[in-house]
Enzyme design. Structure first.
Site, PDB file in Angstrom:
ATOM      1  CG  ASP A 241      -9.540   2.489  -1.748  1.00 27.71           C
ATOM      2  OD1 ASP A 241      -8.492   2.289  -2.375  1.00 27.71           O
ATOM      3  OD2 ASP A 241      -9.601   2.508  -0.507  1.00 27.71           O
TER       4      ASP A 241
ATOM      5  CG  ASP B 168      -2.296   0.566   0.926  1.00 30.07           C
ATOM      6  OD1 ASP B 168      -2.393   1.420   0.029  1.00 30.07           O
ATOM      7  OD2 ASP B 168      -3.272   0.198   1.609  1.00 30.07           O
TER       8      ASP B 168
END
Length: 694
Positions: free
Chosen positions: A252, A197
């Site tokens: 996202d 991430d």
């Protein structure tokens, strides 16, 4: 990061890119905090002796990981979209998912990675600088989970961040400054897949951060699929093929139609950058999480497969419905995603929400997706030539959701339901004549009828093949109380190739029918030359509409035909709040409060019936004050499919802007908010004081 306001941090997590910047999250959705509350997690003081070899200075760009991994897009599971960091995310859940992979046929269908996301570790490292599994969630450690998954013939994936801490607000230690020792731990535990991430990265160069972990993984000697999750911020498709096996191209995904379509549109143009061992990743699947319909989830799964995207299940399979398993287990659609040629599908045509996407397959076949972005059935058509097939007397056309074969002389067409996708596998086949002719049925329009009034509609049954269709018949019915009458023949003894059976109908909804969309049942049947009876029920619908009153009615006082929103529902006379209806606040833009208006969140669209009775639309457009100076959107007004007004990009710093549009003679007016192409974070977009002149 949740794409709405800094009102709460109850759900999901935030990310920090550098010390004082916040943006869209990779692994979850949570509100960004106000600037005064933002802090990048501990700077990781300090690397331990065990990490002395993790110095990133002067890191050379090494060749692509020479491991032959990810020759096709990875398939598997990740828990984040369904569990976030809730207590149900634990060892028992992950083992249960592995069991279901085997029991429900997912392993046999090609799914192999069982991946765990954020919150698996304690918030601090041990005295030696090592990561420590969360004692409650994973009391037996990570290796025990990996061993269990491996015992099922599956592979195991883990998560961390290229920063000092991960993305959850509590945050577990990130790998920045600890790359070599963390990679060794992952290899010792039996990790087969790493999702890396982008939170709390201290502003360090993205390429260097991701290259450092690539080299650390490579040094372990263990083949580990490397997933770069930096949200497309640094255009990884331009550089990451020599770094990882897949890279996120967008922010996202959320479990709603608007979010899925927005991501689809961003990822489709990146087809040239995908291929075996290096894939565009438009984020994990939402199929089964409850925010979309079955039709929408089939579109989601179809289009991700057409884009050769990783197929990572994001729902808790322990709670999944038979319909969810049916979608996830469609091996014919999966075969498109896993095709060894490794081509991402490309757009053949896009017009007014009607999309044709084609994908070249190994062996010369073509996958063809007819995708309907709109809120009513649409006829979408293309040809074998347009999708890249050579000239032939006939083609085999296989419907991958109906699992049926047909033949066509070259036309590839279907009436696609609202938000639906029809997927064909088209091929040159010398045996084309052994398949029934493809017969397409549909309506010429979606009628809009006032309650108790009459409207006309035509249906068409078209033979797209060369052989005749025999004993053709068509029927049309509506909801209880509707009167529908055929005004012309509904049967034909034979329908030669290239011919149509067109039937006119009279439709009358009951006097008491409420405004809204109603499904009509269209049934078309025929007999193939071999005697097989084939019946289809293509999508059809009608709207019962209420004409707008004379004067200047507020948009929030009128019924709408359809509304989609990037977060939660569209609100009347308040801003958008959380996921539930009626939880917003009074509309406020630039310090000015408005009693009337519509609260939306990009990307959004609200459609009104005006019936040719209105001449103008006017509103004060702007991002709600609850977003602070954040967010960026555009406002548009469309009249009968034509854009008649647009604002350009507005941000949270801008005052309200007057939007004025001429909608004379339009029967439908749609007000649209886009995310300005940079993600939907903070995009609370108000249409304040919105009025029609009728």
């Amino acid at each position: 990061m949740r794409p709405h306001t800094p009102r709460t941090i109850r759900h999901g997590r935030r990310r920090i890119v550098g010390a004082l910047s916040a943006a869209v999250l990779c692994t979850a959705g949570l509100t960004a905090l106000p600037a005064t509350a933002r802090a990048a997690g501990p700077a990781g003081a300090a690397s331990t002796a065990a990490d002395a070899d993790d110095d990133t200075s002067g890191t050379a760009v090494a060749p692509r990981l020479p491991d032959g991994l990810a020759k096709t897009p990875p398939m598997g599971f990740n828990n984040w979209n369904s569990t976030y960091c809730r207590a149900e995310f634990n060892e028992a859940m992950i083992k249960g998912i592995a069991d279901l992979f085997v029991e429900k046929g997912l392993k046999a269908a090609g799914y192999q990675y069982v991946n765990i996301d954020d919150c698996w570790a304690r918030p601090t490292r041990d005295a030696q600088g090592k990561l420590v599994p969360h004692p409650t969630r994973f009391p037996n450690g990570i290796k025990a989970v990996a061993d269990y998954i491996h015992s099922k013939g599956l592979k195991f994936g883990l998560y961390t961040s290229a920063g000092t801490r991960t993305c959850d607000p509590v945050g577990m230690p990130g790998a920045l400054g600890h790359e070599a020792s963390d990679a060794r731990q992952f290899a010792e535990w039996g990790v087969d897949y790493l999702k890396y991430d982008n939170c709390n990265n201290q502003g360090l160069d993205a390429k260097k951060r991701y290259i450092t972990m690539r080299d650390a993984l490579k040094a372990t000697g263990r083949p580990i699929v490397y997933s770069i999750c930096e949200w497309g911020e640094n255009k990884p498709w331009l550089w990451a093929a020599d770094v990882g096996h897949l890279w996120r191209t967008t922010g996202d995904i959320k479990d709603n139609w608007a979010s899925m379509v927005s991501i689809l549109k961003k990822n489709l143009p990146l087809a040239p950058y995908a291929g075996p061992g290096h894939w565009n990743d438009p984020d994990m699947l939402e199929v089964g999480n409850g925010g979309m319909s079955g039709t929408e989830y089939r579109s989601h799964f179809s289009m991700w497969s057409m884009m050769a995207a990783p197929l990572l299940i994001g729902t808790d399979l322990r709670k999944a419905t038979p319909e969810t398993f049916e979608i996830l287990n469609n091996r014919e659609v999966i075969a498109l995603d896993q095709d060894p040629l490794g081509k991402q599908g490309t757009v053949v045509k896009s017009e007014n929400g009607r999309w044709t996407v084609a994908k070249q397959l190994a062996g010369g076949d073509r996958a063809v997706a007819l995708f309907n972005e709109t809120d009513q059935p649409q006829r979408i058509t293309t040809t074998a030539k347009a999708v890249g097939l050579p000239k032939a007397p006939g083609y085999r056309l296989r419907d991958l959701w109906k699992h049926q074969d047909f033949h066509t002389t070259g036309t590839i067409s279907a009436t696609v339901p609202a938000h639906g996708t029809v997927v064909f596998r088209a091929s040159v086949d010398k045996r084309w004549a052994m398949y029934p002719p493809a017969v397409e049925a549909g309506t010429d329009r979606t009628p809009m009828i006032e309650a108790g009034h009459t409207a006309g509609l035509r249906t068409s049954v078209a033979n797209l093949g060369r052989a005749p269709a025999r004993d053709v018949e068509v029927g049309l019915t509506g909801p209880q109380g509707w009167r529908i009458k055929a005004l012309s023949p509904t049967r034909a003894d034979a329908l030669p190739g290239g011919k149509n059976l067109v039937t006119s109908w009279q439709i009358v909804p009951p006097d008491h029918a409420k405004a809204g969309a109603y499904e009509l049942t269209l049934t078309a049947g025929y007999r193939s030359p071999g005697g097989q009876r084939i019946t289809s029920t293509p999508a059809a619908m009608a709207y019962v509409v209420m004409p707008p009153p004379r004067g200047t009615p507020y948009a929030s006082d009128l019924p709408w035909l359809d509304a989609t929103n990037g977060w939660g529902p569209v609100e009347k006379d308040t801003s958008v709040g959380e996921k539930n209806a009626a939880d917003g606040k009074p509309i406020a833009i630039g310090g000015v409060r408005y009693a009337k208006g519509l609260g939306t969140h990009a990307p959004s669209a609200v459609t009104f019936y005006t019936g040719g009775r209105c001449t103008a639309f006017r509103a004060q457009a702007g991002i709600d004050d609850e977003s602070g100076d954040n967010g960026s959107v555009t406002y548009e007004v469309w009249a009968d499919g034509k854009r008649v007004a647009a604002t350009g990009i507005l941000t949270g710093k801008d005052p309200a802007k007057t939007v004025s549009a001429d909608v004379s003679k339009a029967h439908m007016v749609k007000i649209v908010v886009t995310d300005a192409g940079n993600g939907m974070t903070y995009d609370h977009a108000d249409w304040a004081d919105a009025k029609f002149t009728c």
